[in-house]
Design a protein around this motif. Structure first.
Motif, mmCIF file in Angstrom:
data_model
loop_
_atom_site.group_PDB
_atom_site.id
_atom_site.type_symbol
_atom_site.label_atom_id
_atom_site.label_comp_id
_atom_site.label_asym_id
_atom_site.label_seq_id
_atom_site.Cartn_x
_atom_site.Cartn_y
_atom_site.Cartn_z
ATOM 1 N N MET A 227 0.255 -1.685 -0.080
ATOM 2 C CA MET A 227 -0.034 0.435 0.165
ATOM 3 C C MET A 227 1.228 1.169 -0.182
ATOM 4 N N ALA A 228 1.621 1.320 0.949
ATOM 5 C CA ALA A 228 2.801 2.437 0.562
ATOM 6 C C ALA A 228 3.486 2.792 -0.691
ATOM 7 N N ASN A 229 3.833 2.006 -1.230
ATOM 8 C CA ASN A 229 4.262 2.074 -2.659
ATOM 9 C C ASN A 229 3.170 2.598 -3.222
ATOM 10 N N LEU A 230 2.349 1.334 -3.559
ATOM 11 C CA LEU A 230 0.939 2.471 -4.736
ATOM 12 C C LEU A 230 0.640 3.363 -3.750
ATOM 13 N N LEU A 231 0.647 3.728 -2.744
ATOM 14 C CA LEU A 231 0.069 5.861 -2.781
ATOM 15 C C LEU A 231 1.498 6.653 -3.476
ATOM 16 N N GLY A 232 2.671 5.370 -2.765
ATOM 17 C CA GLY A 232 3.501 7.307 -3.121
ATOM 18 C C GLY A 232 3.929 6.658 -4.267
ATOM 19 N N ASN A 233 3.339 6.101 -5.097
ATOM 20 C CA ASN A 233 3.611 6.185 -7.145
ATOM 21 C C ASN A 233 2.920 7.215 -6.941
ATOM 22 N N ILE A 234 2.040 7.774 -5.911
ATOM 23 C CA ILE A 234 0.616 8.421 -6.835
ATOM 24 C C ILE A 234 1.610 10.220 -6.338
ATOM 25 N N ARG A 235 2.140 9.790 -5.277
ATOM 26 C CA ARG A 235 3.554 11.052 -5.225
ATOM 27 C C ARG A 235 3.816 11.695 -5.843
ATOM 28 N N MET A 236 4.817 10.511 -6.272
ATOM 29 C CA MET A 236 5.933 10.423 -6.639
ATOM 30 C C MET A 236 5.843 11.374 -8.545
ATOM 31 N N HIS A 237 4.480 10.458 -8.768
ATOM 32 C CA HIS A 237 4.664 10.942 -10.685
ATOM 33 C C HIS A 237 3.023 11.908 -10.760
ATOM 34 N N GLY A 291 11.867 9.374 -7.680
ATOM 35 C CA GLY A 291 12.095 7.868 -7.331
ATOM 36 C C GLY A 291 13.475 7.615 -7.991
ATOM 37 N N THR A 292 13.500 6.053 -7.464
ATOM 38 C CA THR A 292 13.987 4.903 -7.918
ATOM 39 C C THR A 292 13.460 4.354 -9.134
ATOM 40 N N GLY A 293 11.650 4.390 -9.269
ATOM 41 C CA GLY A 293 11.990 3.530 -10.132
ATOM 42 C C GLY A 293 11.430 1.484 -9.598
ATOM 43 N N LEU A 294 11.563 1.687 -8.834
ATOM 44 C CA LEU A 294 11.114 0.215 -7.702
ATOM 45 C C LEU A 294 9.904 -0.417 -6.788
ATOM 46 N N GLY A 295 9.436 0.817 -7.143
ATOM 47 C CA GLY A 295 7.703 0.706 -5.936
ATOM 48 C C GLY A 295 7.300 -0.141 -6.387
ATOM 49 N N LEU A 296 6.756 0.148 -8.410
ATOM 50 C CA LEU A 296 5.902 -0.526 -8.779
ATOM 51 C C LEU A 296 6.272 -2.365 -8.862
ATOM 52 N N SER A 297 7.989 -2.038 -8.513
ATOM 53 C CA SER A 297 8.441 -3.612 -9.078
ATOM 54 C C SER A 297 7.918 -4.082 -7.782
ATOM 55 N N ILE A 298 8.034 -3.616 -6.746
ATOM 56 C CA ILE A 298 7.826 -4.155 -5.184
ATOM 57 C C ILE A 298 6.120 -5.050 -5.165
ATOM 58 N N VAL A 299 5.790 -3.790 -5.860
ATOM 59 C CA VAL A 299 4.527 -4.100 -5.844
ATOM 60 C C VAL A 299 3.781 -5.215 -6.328
ATOM 61 N N ALA A 300 4.375 -5.566 -7.444
ATOM 62 C CA ALA A 300 4.939 -6.804 -8.357
ATOM 63 C C ALA A 300 5.160 -8.198 -7.852
#
Length: 333
Positions: A227-237, A291-300
């Motif tokens: 959840m943190a990475n899903l919401l962080g992806n919104i914040r970043m992009h 960001g580092t481009g790892l957020g959605l990779s962690i989600v997956a």
């Protein structure tokens, strides 16, 4: 006299019979030799014709040994022994070529991963070195400049720490086959994650709709990270103040988390790569803001450990929507 005549006739008849017998033997021998020669010629031709696929197999093996894996054996009579051998060899070659292709792709991904990780770590390290050299050479004129440099160094250290922690997390996920399965209150995790996101960005509208009492079997810490990475992806992009919605719903077959933002969306050519490690759809975005481009990779990775499916749908100018669907066996009834 009569006896002498009869003896002479008998001897003449014997001589004639012997001559005829010799002539018959010669004819028979000649015929047999000719027949044997014809059988040898025909047998040689048949054997060569039947062994021709084996010659093709030898030529194909030589070509493959030279590095050309695209060669295959022609199959003219699959019902014969040679035809079955050709079919089996072609299947074996297909499997070998497929395995080599997968290995080459894996090695290429590993090389790209190492290159990206090195590049990501090099940027903060260069910043740290630059500020340290400025201080060493006395280029920071006063205490305020030193404090600013220290703040920037701490910021780079924090960013590098987050990157290393994300890499370690992905490495740990790669080693695990399944998440620790215990009942987890997913409703509470989603609600608390939304509260954390709202505290970080109080000016961003968060439309939250969470079904109460949703429990799944899994790892609570990993689901919080998801959840943190899903919401962080919104914040970043997405730009500050862009509305987003978070939903947690259930169906008779699954539990679904939906995260939808109204940002600029993702280009169509990037949709197939958004879950790749270190991938950025916006190539011009800086690492400090992107960001580092790892957020959605962690989600997956977390979704895979929970046997869940992640689906991303995005239209440029119309935002991005991500669905995480947990299967029935992950739901604690």
């Amino acid at each position: 006299m009569l006896v002498t005549f009869l003896c002479a006739c008998a001897m003449a008849a014997t001589a004639l019979a012997w001559a005829a017998s010799r002539q018959n033997v010669a004819v028979i021998v000649t015929t047999e030799l000719a027949g044997l020669a014809m059988v040898a010629v025909v047998s040689t031709a048949v054997v060569r014709h039947e062994l021709r696929p084996l010659e093709h197999a030898a030529d194909t093996a030589d070509a493959i040994a030279a590095g050309d894996l695209g060669h295959r054996l022609p199959v003219t009579a699959p019902a014969t022994e040679v035809g079955r051998l050709a079919v089996a060899l072609n299947r074996m070659l297909d499997q070998i070529q497929g395995a080599l292709t997968v290995r080459e792709a894996s090695e290429e991904r590993m090389r790209q991963f190492v290159a990206d990780a090195s590049h990501e770590l090099r940027t903060p390290l260069q910043s740290l070195r630059g500020y340290a050299e400025l201080y060493q050479h006395g280029a920071l004129p006063d205490t305020a400049a030193v404090d600013t440099a220290i703040d920037r160094m701490l910021s780079e250290i924090q960013r590098m720490t987050r990157l290393v922690e994300s890499l370690l997390m992905l490495a740990r996920f790669d080693e695990e086959e399944d998440a620790e399965r215990e009942p987890v209150d997913l409703s509470r995790i989603v609600a608390e994650s939304c509260q954390d996101a709202a505290a970080v960005e109080p000016d961003r509208p968060h439309h939250v709709r969470i079904q109460d009492g949703v429990t799944v079997l899994g790892d609570a810490a990993q689901l919080r990270s998801l959840m943190a990475n899903l919401l962080g992806n919104i914040r970043m992009h997405t730009p500050p103040g862009t509305p987003c919605s978070i939903e947690l719903t259930t169906t008779p077959q699954a539990v679904i988390i939906r995260v939808h933002d109204q940002g600029p969306g993702i280009p169509q050519e990037s949709l197939g790569h958004v879950f790749d490690r270190f991938y950025r759809a916006d190539k011009g975005r800086s690492r400090a803001s992107g960001g580092t481009g790892l957020g959605l990779s962690i989600v997956a990775a977390i979704a895979e450990l929970h046997h869940a499916r992640v689906h991303l749908d995005s239209t440029p100018g119309d935002g991005t929507q991500i669905h995480v669907t947990f299967p029935p066996d992950a739901v604690d009834r």
